[in-house]
Design a protein around this motif. Structure first.
Motif, PDB file in Angstrom:
ATOM      1  N   LEU A 129       0.854  -1.194   0.000  1.00  0.00           N
ATOM      2  CA  LEU A 129       0.000   0.000   0.000  1.00  0.00           C
ATOM      3  C   LEU A 129       0.884   1.235   0.000  1.00  0.00           C
ATOM      4  CD1 LEU A 129      -2.817  -0.884   2.551  1.00  0.00           C
ATOM      5  CD2 LEU A 129      -2.875  -1.014   0.068  1.00  0.00           C
ATOM      6  N   ASP A 169     -15.446   1.761   6.805  1.00  0.00           N
ATOM      7  CA  ASP A 169     -15.262   2.646   7.961  1.00  0.00           C
ATOM      8  C   ASP A 169     -13.808   3.090   8.108  1.00  0.00           C
ATOM      9  OD1 ASP A 169     -14.716  -0.059   8.488  1.00  0.00           O
ATOM     10  OD2 ASP A 169     -14.715   0.317  10.650  1.00  0.00           O
ATOM     11  N   ASP A 172     -10.717   6.781   5.596  1.00  0.00           N
ATOM     12  CA  ASP A 172      -9.762   7.885   5.703  1.00  0.00           C
ATOM     13  C   ASP A 172      -8.563   7.574   6.587  1.00  0.00           C
ATOM     14  OD1 ASP A 172     -11.162   9.819   4.057  1.00  0.00           O
ATOM     15  OD2 ASP A 172     -12.706   9.705   5.603  1.00  0.00           O
ATOM     16  N   GLU A 173      -8.454   6.322   6.996  1.00  0.00           N
ATOM     17  CA  GLU A 173      -7.283   5.927   7.791  1.00  0.00           C
ATOM     18  C   GLU A 173      -6.046   5.869   6.896  1.00  0.00           C
ATOM     19  OE1 GLU A 173      -6.808   5.492  10.866  1.00  0.00           O
ATOM     20  OE2 GLU A 173      -8.543   4.599  11.884  1.00  0.00           O
ATOM     21  N   TYR A 174      -4.890   5.869   7.551  1.00  0.00           N
ATOM     22  CA  TYR A 174      -3.650   5.646   6.806  1.00  0.00           C
ATOM     23  C   TYR A 174      -3.217   4.192   7.011  1.00  0.00           C
ATOM     24  CZ  TYR A 174      -3.066  10.306   5.123  1.00  0.00           C
ATOM     25  OH  TYR A 174      -3.242  11.455   4.420  1.00  0.00           O
ATOM     26  N   ARG A 177      -1.979   2.490  10.226  1.00  0.00           N
ATOM     27  CA  ARG A 177      -2.863   2.253  11.369  1.00  0.00           C
ATOM     28  C   ARG A 177      -3.746   1.030  11.196  1.00  0.00           C
ATOM     29  NH1 ARG A 177      -3.700   6.451  15.027  1.00  0.00           N
ATOM     30  NH2 ARG A 177      -5.857   5.777  15.269  1.00  0.00           N
ATOM     31  N   ARG A 190      -8.142  -1.817  -3.706  1.00  0.00           N
ATOM     32  CA  ARG A 190      -7.395  -0.933  -4.617  1.00  0.00           C
ATOM     33  C   ARG A 190      -7.305  -1.557  -6.005  1.00  0.00           C
ATOM     34  NH1 ARG A 190      -1.126   0.531  -3.429  1.00  0.00           N
ATOM     35  NH2 ARG A 190      -0.904  -1.718  -3.744  1.00  0.00           N
TER      36      ARG A 190
ATOM     37  N   GLN B 166       6.842  -0.578  -3.894  1.00  0.00           N
ATOM     38  CA  GLN B 166       6.023   0.613  -4.129  1.00  0.00           C
ATOM     39  C   GLN B 166       5.944   0.929  -5.617  1.00  0.00           C
ATOM     40  OE1 GLN B 166       4.352   2.720  -1.810  1.00  0.00           O
ATOM     41  NE2 GLN B 166       4.590   0.852  -0.623  1.00  0.00           N
ATOM     42  N   LEU B 173      -0.678  -1.145 -11.329  1.00  0.00           N
ATOM     43  CA  LEU B 173      -1.989  -0.500 -11.456  1.00  0.00           C
ATOM     44  C   LEU B 173      -2.126   0.236 -12.785  1.00  0.00           C
ATOM     45  CD1 LEU B 173      -2.308   0.871  -7.829  1.00  0.00           C
ATOM     46  CD2 LEU B 173      -3.957  -0.647  -8.929  1.00  0.00           C
ATOM     47  N   GLN B 269      -4.281  13.231  10.640  1.00  0.00           N
ATOM     48  CA  GLN B 269      -4.983  12.856   9.416  1.00  0.00           C
ATOM     49  C   GLN B 269      -5.539  11.449   9.558  1.00  0.00           C
ATOM     50  OE1 GLN B 269      -1.932  13.699   6.507  1.00  0.00           O
ATOM     51  NE2 GLN B 269      -3.415  14.871   5.352  1.00  0.00           N
ATOM     52  N   ALA B 270      -4.724  10.611  10.180  1.00  0.00           N
ATOM     53  CA  ALA B 270      -5.133   9.222  10.294  1.00  0.00           C
ATOM     54  C   ALA B 270      -6.327   9.085  11.228  1.00  0.00           C
ATOM     55  CB  ALA B 270      -3.965   8.383  10.796  1.00  0.00           C
ATOM     56  N   ALA B 273     -10.809  10.304  10.267  1.00  0.00           N
ATOM     57  CA  ALA B 273     -11.827   9.346   9.813  1.00  0.00           C
ATOM     58  C   ALA B 273     -13.199   9.966   9.577  1.00  0.00           C
ATOM     59  CB  ALA B 273     -11.919   8.149  10.751  1.00  0.00           C
TER      60      ALA B 273
END
Lengths: 287, 273
Positions: A129, A169, A172-174, A177, A190, B166, B173, B269-270, B273
């Motif tokens: 990812l 849910d 918007d997490e990274y 986490r 994806r 990466q 993709l 940011q994480a 949610a």
């Protein structure tokens, strides 16, 4: 500059293995969506793939089994040219790319390989990812950049697939986490958001904590049952048994046994397949 | 204290308290020693070099007048160096023999010769072939080119530190190699090298003193100039040293604040949610 050499795999027509017949979910009269013809790969002096062929019809799930080092991952990576095969030909949904080891850097060729890759989503052992993007960002990056899709549209598609893998849910997490199992499910979403014709799985559960394998396999089994076209390199015998239309056993760069899982896993004909599966039984796999 | 007479939670509390006490005693000693060093230096200067308040009052503002120039030179140089380093790193990683050779020569030559020589080359050497440049341009050019060579290797390592998976995920993709680099590899490489750019900027603040040799009126030039005229070089150099020192402390603090904020930004940011 020498003339392009006619390569054996590219020159000869694709041939079906006697055991390659459309699976139960394939619509009557549908032609194959993916044909890989006599894929060969040399790493220096190492002959990793010795002319392996595969045919996959739309709606099928096929599993590739084999010892580590047998060439199964290299074979899978040759299907979207992450490895450039030394010989052979890949056709996915009408896009054809021939092995051309003397001319790997041409622009036209790069463009054709890109067309091929857009039709083949890939899920990696290590998830891969993008850590600098959120879950939704991971999903929509390629559709926007590659297909020129509008952000709204890409997000709608991505959300649909995130819901399918049960992670809407976490939108918007990274990635940092998320658990390993969640990461792999995001990686599947994806790949799906690009709406590929076929999904390639490269040992998708091998890097996972054993307690997290189940949630990923369940998502994959659901996809298989709803008629996604999938090629899965795996050691998960139960999954192969339950979800695969066909199983290919690879040994030293060749498919030595092809057939339905009831045959290849439960009653293998080839001695090499038997030896391999016997090892699995001693490791405690029930089937 | 006898650990056996305590309950588990009392024991844990006692250990934590003793750890805290030891830590605060340590930092107290640290502060005392630092203060003593500063006091000793201050006393030494006051006793031996009769500090004249009037001289300090006139010299310090004059030398301080060079601070902005020092910062501008360092900022422009680090910007030039960053641009050169991006190009250099791409060249060093390029499969093109031409690009690779040019970048490799650049790194080898500019890292292999003294920075002072390079500054003088721009200022004294180039005019001989008819290229007369403003001292400011000489300083920024020389510092930028030199740091760019060091940072090329830094950026190259930063790009290579991004896992190969990466790039593979991006091209699988359907992204082109260029898009994969621009959108997936480069942003991650930038994060990796950002702290090092900060370090280089702080080093650049100090190396910008070499610009004094080409008559740029920055901190060191001013300190030398007024020091020689008044026969008080020791005082003026010390003043300049204090200015450099304060600047590096300030920019180091800014840098660690920025880094903490960036890390915190990721977390926020994480969590959003």
């Amino acid at each position: 500059m020498s003339k392009p050499i006619d390569l054996r795999g590219a020159a000869e027509p694709h041939q079906l293995h006697p055991a390659e017949k459309p699976g139960v979910l394939v619509k009557a009269g549908a032609g194959p969506v993916l044909q890989a013809t006599r894929i060969a790969k040399w790493f220096g002096d190492n002959h990793v793939l010795r002319g392996a062929s595969i045919t996959v019809w739309p709606g099928e799930t096929v599993c590739i089994l084999g010892r580590s080092g047998s060439g199964k991952s290299t074979f899978l990576r040759s299907l979207n040219f992450l490895e450039d095969p030394t010989d052979g030909r890949v056709e996915i949904d009408g896009v054809v790319v021939n092995a051309d080891p003397f001319h790997t850097e041409g622009k036209d060729r790069a463009e054709r390989i890109r067309e091929l890759r857009m039709r083949a989503g890939m899920v990696f052992q290590e998830f891969n990812l993008f850590p600098h993007l959120s879950v939704i960002g991971n999903c929509i990056e390629a559709p926007i950049l590659v297909k020129g899709m509008a952000r709204k549209e890409a997000e709608a598609i991505a959300e649909k697939y995130l819901e399918k893998v049960g992670l809407l849910d976490k939108r918007d997490e990274y990635p940092s986490r998320l658990s390993g199992g969640q990461r792999q499910r995001v990686a599947i979403a994806r790949a799906l958001t690009m709406q590929p014709k076929v999904l390639l799985f490269d040992e998708p559960t091998s890097a996972l904590d054993p307690t997290l394998v189940g949630e990923v396999l369940k998502v994959m089994a659901d996809l298989a049952h709803e008629g996604r076209t999938m090629i899965v390199v795996t050691h998960e015998m139960d999954f192969a048994h339950e979800a695969a239309d066909r199983v290919y056993y690879m040994d030293q760069g060749e498919f030595v046994e092809v057939g339905p899982p009831e045959q290849v896993i439960d009653a293998p004909q080839d001695q090499r397949t038997r030896d391999f599966l016997a090892r699995f039984r001693t490791l405690g796999t029930k089937k | 204290m006898n650990a056996g007479s305590l309950s588990q939670s009392e024991l844990a509390a006692a250990v934590a308290q003793s750890d805290r006490r030891r830590e605060s005693a340590w930092s107290l000693r640290f502060r005392i020693i630092t203060t003593l060093i500063l006091l000793a230096i201050g006393t030494f200067i006051a006793v031996y070099f009769n500090v004249e308040a009037t001289f300090l009052a006139s010299a310090a503002p004059f030398i301080a007048g060079g601070i902005s120039l020092t910062i501008v030179v360092a900022l422009l140089s680090i910007m030039l160096a960053t641009i050169l380093a991006v190009l250099g790193a791409l060249g060093r990683l390029s499969r093109s023999a031409t690009a690779n050779a040019i970048a490799s020569f650049y790194v080898s030559f500019f890292r292999g010769t003294p920075l002072l020589l390079q500054v003088l080359f721009w200022y004294l050497g180039l005019p001989q072939v008819g290229i007369v440049l403003d001292p400011f341009v000489c300083a920024v050019g020389a510092l930028g080119m030199n740091y760019g060579a060091y940072m090329t290797e830094l950026f190259r390592a930063g790009i290579q530190a991004v896992p190969v998976g990466q790039r593979e995920a991006a091209v699988a993709l359907g992204m082109s190699e260029q898009t994969a680099f621009r959108r997936v590899v480069a942003p991650q490489a930038f994060r990796i090298v950002l702290p090092a750019i900060g370090n280089d900027f702080i080093a650049m603040l100090k190396d910008s003193a070499l610009a004094s040799t080409v008559t740029l009126h920055e901190i060191l030039w001013r300190a030398q100039n007024i020091g020689r005229r008044e026969f008080k070089s020791l005082q003026t150099l010390l003043i300049a040293a204090v200015f450099y020192w304060i600047m590096t402390i300030a920019f180091s603090a800014l840098q660690s604040w920025l880094e903490r904020r960036m890390a915190a930004g990721d977390r926020n940011q994480a969590v959003k949610a």
